[in-house]
Design a protein around this motif. Structure first.
Motif, PDB file in Angstrom:
ATOM      1  N   UNK A   1       1.179  13.734  -9.966  1.00 32.04           N
ATOM      2  CA  UNK A   1       0.312  14.412  -8.906  1.00 32.04           C
ATOM      3  C   UNK A   1      -0.606  13.422  -8.165  1.00 32.04           C
ATOM      4  N   UNK A   2      -0.349  13.351  -6.770  1.00 27.13           N
ATOM      5  CA  UNK A   2      -1.110  12.459  -5.937  1.00 27.13           C
ATOM      6  C   UNK A   2      -2.361  13.328  -5.063  1.00 27.13           C
ATOM      7  N   UNK A   3      -3.370  12.656  -5.006  1.00 22.72           N
ATOM      8  CA  UNK A   3      -4.249  13.241  -4.015  1.00 22.72           C
ATOM      9  C   UNK A   3      -4.510  11.908  -2.781  1.00 22.72           C
ATOM     10  N   UNK A   4      -4.117  12.487  -1.744  1.00 21.35           N
ATOM     11  CA  UNK A   4      -4.091  11.279  -0.635  1.00 21.35           C
ATOM     12  C   UNK A   4      -5.011  11.513   0.506  1.00 21.35           C
ATOM     13  N   UNK A   5      -5.908  10.527   0.763  1.00 20.53           N
ATOM     14  CA  UNK A   5      -6.748  10.553   1.682  1.00 20.53           C
ATOM     15  C   UNK A   5      -6.230   9.579   2.774  1.00 20.53           C
ATOM     16  N   UNK A   6      -6.346  10.526   4.107  1.00 24.49           N
ATOM     17  CA  UNK A   6      -5.515   9.554   5.117  1.00 24.49           C
ATOM     18  C   UNK A   6      -6.854   9.248   6.315  1.00 24.49           C
ATOM     19  N   UNK A   7      -7.158   7.998   6.765  1.00 23.34           N
ATOM     20  CA  UNK A   7      -8.145   7.885   7.543  1.00 23.34           C
ATOM     21  C   UNK A   7      -7.359   7.881   8.786  1.00 23.34           C
ATOM     22  N   UNK A   8      -7.019   8.760   9.296  1.00 26.07           N
ATOM     23  CA  UNK A   8      -6.104   9.150  10.688  1.00 26.07           C
ATOM     24  C   UNK A   8      -6.807   8.445  11.944  1.00 26.07           C
ATOM     25  N   UNK A   9      -8.212   8.260  11.903  1.00 22.90           N
ATOM     26  CA  UNK A   9      -8.865   7.506  13.062  1.00 22.90           C
ATOM     27  C   UNK A   9      -8.386   6.132  12.864  1.00 22.90           C
ATOM     28  N   UNK A  10      -8.005   5.549  11.829  1.00 25.21           N
ATOM     29  CA  UNK A  10      -7.826   4.289  11.791  1.00 25.21           C
ATOM     30  C   UNK A  10      -6.242   3.931  11.850  1.00 25.21           C
ATOM     31  N   UNK A  11      -5.391   4.807  10.972  1.00 15.97           N
ATOM     32  CA  UNK A  11      -3.962   4.416  11.187  1.00 15.97           C
ATOM     33  C   UNK A  11      -3.392   5.416  12.043  1.00 15.97           C
ATOM     34  N   UNK A  12      -3.956   6.267  12.632  1.00 18.03           N
ATOM     35  CA  UNK A  12      -3.433   7.133  13.817  1.00 18.03           C
ATOM     36  C   UNK A  12      -2.193   8.090  13.326  1.00 18.03           C
ATOM     37  N   UNK A  13      -1.470   8.528  14.362  1.00 15.15           N
ATOM     38  CA  UNK A  13      -0.416   9.497  14.181  1.00 15.15           C
ATOM     39  C   UNK A  13       0.707   8.666  13.190  1.00 15.15           C
ATOM     40  N   UNK A  14       0.993   7.489  13.617  1.00 15.65           N
ATOM     41  CA  UNK A  14       1.957   6.908  13.195  1.00 15.65           C
ATOM     42  C   UNK A  14       2.057   6.731  11.596  1.00 15.65           C
ATOM     43  N   UNK A  15       0.453   6.435  11.025  1.00 17.87           N
ATOM     44  CA  UNK A  15       0.292   6.322   9.773  1.00 17.87           C
ATOM     45  C   UNK A  15       0.469   7.705   8.995  1.00 17.87           C
ATOM     46  N   UNK A  16       0.237   8.686   9.685  1.00  9.85           N
ATOM     47  CA  UNK A  16       0.414  10.107   9.308  1.00  9.85           C
ATOM     48  C   UNK A  16       1.916  10.386   9.102  1.00  9.85           C
ATOM     49  N   UNK A  17       2.572   9.895  10.041  1.00  6.92           N
ATOM     50  CA  UNK A  17       4.148   9.947   9.920  1.00  6.92           C
ATOM     51  C   UNK A  17       4.891   9.603   8.491  1.00  6.92           C
ATOM     52  N   UNK A  18       4.079   8.417   8.296  1.00  8.88           N
ATOM     53  CA  UNK A  18       4.590   7.636   7.000  1.00  8.88           C
ATOM     54  C   UNK A  18       4.482   8.287   5.806  1.00  8.88           C
ATOM     55  N   UNK A  19       3.557   9.263   5.845  1.00  9.67           N
ATOM     56  CA  UNK A  19       3.285   9.923   4.314  1.00  9.67           C
ATOM     57  C   UNK A  19       4.605  10.793   3.887  1.00  9.67           C
ATOM     58  N   UNK A  20       4.705  10.600   2.713  1.00 11.69           N
ATOM     59  CA  UNK A  20       6.040  11.274   2.163  1.00 11.69           C
ATOM     60  C   UNK A  20       5.352  11.953   1.012  1.00 11.69           C
ATOM     61  N   UNK A  21       4.736  13.143   1.209  1.00 11.89           N
ATOM     62  CA  UNK A  21       3.988  13.920   0.221  1.00 11.89           C
ATOM     63  C   UNK A  21       4.999  15.087  -0.323  1.00 11.89           C
ATOM     64  N   UNK A  22       4.856  15.453  -1.445  1.00  9.26           N
ATOM     65  CA  UNK A  22       5.533  16.705  -1.930  1.00  9.26           C
ATOM     66  C   UNK A  22       4.614  17.883  -2.075  1.00  9.26           C
ATOM     67  N   UNK A  23       5.026  19.128  -2.353  1.00  4.22           N
ATOM     68  CA  UNK A  23       4.408  20.199  -2.455  1.00  4.22           C
ATOM     69  C   UNK A  23       3.385  20.208  -3.371  1.00  4.22           C
ATOM     70  N   UNK A  24       3.527  19.502  -4.293  1.00  2.28           N
ATOM     71  CA  UNK A  24       2.115  19.525  -5.146  1.00  2.28           C
ATOM     72  C   UNK A  24       1.013  18.356  -5.182  1.00  2.28           C
ATOM     73  N   UNK A  25       1.307  17.681  -4.138  1.00  5.01           N
ATOM     74  CA  UNK A  25       0.460  16.473  -3.847  1.00  5.01           C
ATOM     75  C   UNK A  25      -0.513  17.277  -2.656  1.00  5.01           C
ATOM     76  N   UNK A  26      -1.832  16.883  -2.897  1.00  8.86           N
ATOM     77  CA  UNK A  26      -3.039  17.104  -1.726  1.00  8.86           C
ATOM     78  C   UNK A  26      -2.997  16.317  -0.976  1.00  8.86           C
ATOM     79  N   UNK A  27      -3.223  16.628   0.435  1.00  8.42           N
ATOM     80  CA  UNK A  27      -3.264  15.553   1.483  1.00  8.42           C
ATOM     81  C   UNK A  27      -4.389  16.002   2.384  1.00  8.42           C
ATOM     82  N   UNK A  28      -5.426  15.251   2.426  1.00 15.31           N
ATOM     83  CA  UNK A  28      -6.677  15.197   3.113  1.00 15.31           C
ATOM     84  C   UNK A  28      -6.642  14.493   4.338  1.00 15.31           C
ATOM     85  N   UNK A  29      -6.465  14.761   5.661  1.00 13.41           N
ATOM     86  CA  UNK A  29      -6.375  14.299   6.836  1.00 13.41           C
ATOM     87  C   UNK A  29      -7.853  14.124   7.515  1.00 13.41           C
ATOM     88  N   UNK A  30      -8.429  13.019   7.819  1.00 10.95           N
ATOM     89  CA  UNK A  30      -9.582  12.682   8.361  1.00 10.95           C
ATOM     90  C   UNK A  30      -9.344  12.261  10.006  1.00 10.95           C
TER      91      UNK A  30
END
Length: 191
Positions: free
Chosen positions: A1-30
């Protein structure tokens, strides 16, 4: 399992699209951007925007949230979960890695290169080139009289970080105002 933190203010929309998360991963987008919020909700990511406006506020919130998560799980869970950060911010990366190492959690850093639109996976921040401590960089720049604002600007440091480093140098009696120009600072040469 992964807990993913996304600094979307830094990586932007393109960075968010790069995430390959499955249903059991938790993804926190800031982020505070509405389109990122909509995208996050469609992907079932948790969108967090309730932090104050201002420089580095998202970064502070990411580290606070990471600490909160790390503090609420057991040692066994820390060994089974991979904590991943999507960001290009070196200071945030170091803080994230430090918190994970401090509490015995596995971490992974994903930097997004916007120009090439390619993910650069970095498994260990210690592999990144280490820069000299800020105090040492400031001290070295004062071999000749120089204004502090010029140094802060050239090092691209926030005012609080820069002020703390200068105060450390002052307390250690390593720098002082120039006797020739009160606006400039120089190293104190110890005999």
């Amino acid at each position: 399992m992964r807990i993913i933190f996304v600094d979307a203010e830094n990586v932007g929309f393109k960075g968010l699209e790069e995430i390959n998360a499955n249903i059991i991963d938790k993804v926190f987008v800031f982020s505070r951007v509405e389109s990122i919020k909509s995208y996050s909700e469609k992907k079932l990511f948790l969108f967090l925007s309730d932090y104050p406006k201002g420089a580095n506020q998202a970064d502070f919130y990411i580290i606070a949230y990471l600490s909160r998560v790390l503090g609420s799980i057991s040692t066994l869970e820390k060994q089974a979960i991979e904590f991943t950060l999507y960001s290009n911010d070196i200071n945030l990366i170091h803080a994230f890695k430090f918190q994970c190492d401090l509490l015995g959690a596995m971490s992974k850093i994903v930097s997004i290169n916007h120009e090439k639109q390619v993910s650069n996976l970095v498994s260990n921040v210690s592999k990144l080139p280490k820069s000299k401590p800020i105090t040492e960089q400031i001290f070295n720049m004062l071999s000749q009289p120089k204004g502090l604002f010029d140094i802060q600007t050239s090092l691209k440091l926030s005012k609080p970080v820069f002020s703390q480093a200068v105060n450390e140098l002052l307390k250690a009696k390593k720098i002082r105002r120039s006797s020739k120009n009160g606006k400039s600072w120089v190293q104190i040469k110890h005999a």
